[in-house]
Design an enzyme around this catalytic site. Sequence first.
Site, PDB file in Angstrom:
ATOM      1  N   ASP A  61       0.949  -1.362   0.213  1.00 36.27           N
ATOM      2  CA  ASP A  61      -0.330   0.133   0.172  1.00 36.27           C
ATOM      3  C   ASP A  61       0.815   1.591   0.023  1.00 36.27           C
ATOM      4  O   ASP A  61       1.692   1.461   0.360  1.00 36.27           O
ATOM      5  CB  ASP A  61      -1.073   0.264   1.347  1.00 36.27           C
ATOM      6  CG  ASP A  61      -2.136   1.173   1.202  1.00 36.27           C
ATOM      7  OD1 ASP A  61      -1.762   1.983   0.783  1.00 36.27           O
ATOM      8  OD2 ASP A  61      -2.972   0.671   1.725  1.00 36.27           O
ATOM      9  N   LYS A  85     -10.286   7.243  -5.882  1.00 33.77           N
ATOM     10  CA  LYS A  85     -10.392   7.987  -6.569  1.00 33.77           C
ATOM     11  C   LYS A  85     -12.613   8.188  -6.915  1.00 33.77           C
ATOM     12  O   LYS A  85     -13.295   9.189  -7.717  1.00 33.77           O
ATOM     13  CB  LYS A  85     -10.792   7.162  -8.498  1.00 33.77           C
ATOM     14  CG  LYS A  85      -9.321   7.196  -8.660  1.00 33.77           C
ATOM     15  CD  LYS A  85      -9.267   6.030 -10.339  1.00 33.77           C
ATOM     16  CE  LYS A  85      -7.398   5.760  -9.711  1.00 33.77           C
ATOM     17  NZ  LYS A  85      -7.554   4.778 -10.724  1.00 33.77           N
ATOM     18  N   LYS A 127      -9.860  16.484 -12.426  1.00 35.84           N
ATOM     19  CA  LYS A 127     -10.907  17.224 -11.243  1.00 35.84           C
ATOM     20  C   LYS A 127      -9.915  17.860  -9.902  1.00 35.84           C
ATOM     21  O   LYS A 127     -10.618  18.280  -9.057  1.00 35.84           O
ATOM     22  CB  LYS A 127     -11.559  15.888 -10.373  1.00 35.84           C
ATOM     23  CG  LYS A 127     -12.856  15.797 -10.696  1.00 35.84           C
ATOM     24  CD  LYS A 127     -12.905  13.573 -10.274  1.00 35.84           C
ATOM     25  CE  LYS A 127     -14.179  13.954 -11.402  1.00 35.84           C
ATOM     26  NZ  LYS A 127     -13.392  13.583 -12.677  1.00 35.84           N
ATOM     27  N   TYR A 135     -11.775  14.827  -3.544  1.00 42.64           N
ATOM     28  CA  TYR A 135     -11.074  14.205  -4.236  1.00 42.64           C
ATOM     29  C   TYR A 135      -9.896  14.949  -5.006  1.00 42.64           C
ATOM     30  O   TYR A 135      -8.497  14.406  -5.173  1.00 42.64           O
ATOM     31  CB  TYR A 135     -11.366  12.727  -5.285  1.00 42.64           C
ATOM     32  CG  TYR A 135     -10.877  12.378  -6.632  1.00 42.64           C
ATOM     33  CD1 TYR A 135      -9.999  11.758  -6.349  1.00 42.64           C
ATOM     34  CD2 TYR A 135     -11.522  11.935  -7.482  1.00 42.64           C
ATOM     35  CE1 TYR A 135      -9.050  11.128  -7.227  1.00 42.64           C
ATOM     36  CE2 TYR A 135     -10.783  11.594  -8.911  1.00 42.64           C
ATOM     37  CZ  TYR A 135      -9.359  11.363  -8.629  1.00 42.64           C
ATOM     38  OH  TYR A 135      -9.006  10.507  -9.820  1.00 42.64           O
TER      39      TYR A 135
END
Length: 323
Positions: A61, A85, A127, A135
């Site tokens: 991770d 996401k 975004k 996000y």
Amino acid sequence: MFKNKTLLITGGTGSFGQECTRYLLKNYSLKKLIIFSRDENKQYHMQKEFRQKNVRFFIGDVRDKSRLEMALKGVDYVIHAAALKHVPTAEYNPIECIRTNIIGAENLINSAIECKVKKVLALSTDKATNPINLYGATKLCSEKLFIAANHLSGSAKTKFSIVRYGNVINSRGSVVPLFKELIGQGKKEIPITDTKMTRFFISIKNSVKFVIKSLNLMEKGEIYIPKMPSFKIIDLARSIGPKIKIKKIGIRPGEKIHELLCSSSEAKYAQEYKEHYVIYPNIFSKLKKIRPGKKIKPGFYYSSDTNKEFLNLKQISKYINKN
């Protein structure tokens, strides 16, 4: 560039990672390709498809810096695709999004420098441009971290750059599979958040090709943006289900009506090329290499609603079926 080199993909079991793996194995002679992700089940299924001896699977991770350091030993290049996401999920679970998208980015930067990785290319999103949701805010912060990381690499000479693009057709979590699933279930209505909504779209294959191209071109600190077609979400729905009813449900938490890939503020640092734009980093006084491109006019911005390339119903249908 990749001959006898080792490349690692974070979040490598996602839609992008799987397609990128296929592309790299088909077109390049890598010494080693490392798939780094925390999803044991997806790694298991990928191992059944990719049996090549130079492919390695590494459970880990990006939140775990020590695990990243272990995975990055001997690695030449990194494509950073790992992220949380989903916009509404991030709105309701902000700390989890921050830990992966921001702290994870910091961990990767420090680990890559310590392991003397040559290049790191991070995947970002529309975004991140003038963000209104968490996000997007985390991805903007991540972009800033990767750009500034070029000041930190020192003798390690690790270079960091970014690719920023829009929605990927037929990828996990995209609206196309959702619409198809609803129609397949016999639903009589397709939910549309807003009939005016527009989006940029890119095929998964084109996104992979653009990322590899950007990894090859990158100097340090650039943001690469591909030129992509736009369409209205309502036209997308009608191209998938011509006779189905449209139900307007209102925008979700943190959702935009239109998408922006390059703001007018960023455009003054950008150059236009045949197939893409590059935003050059304004925090560096000089870059060794800036490829001459077309000068962008003041006030320019790259938005899905004012995009020059807009697809009609027939083109959308063809685009979806092709990709």
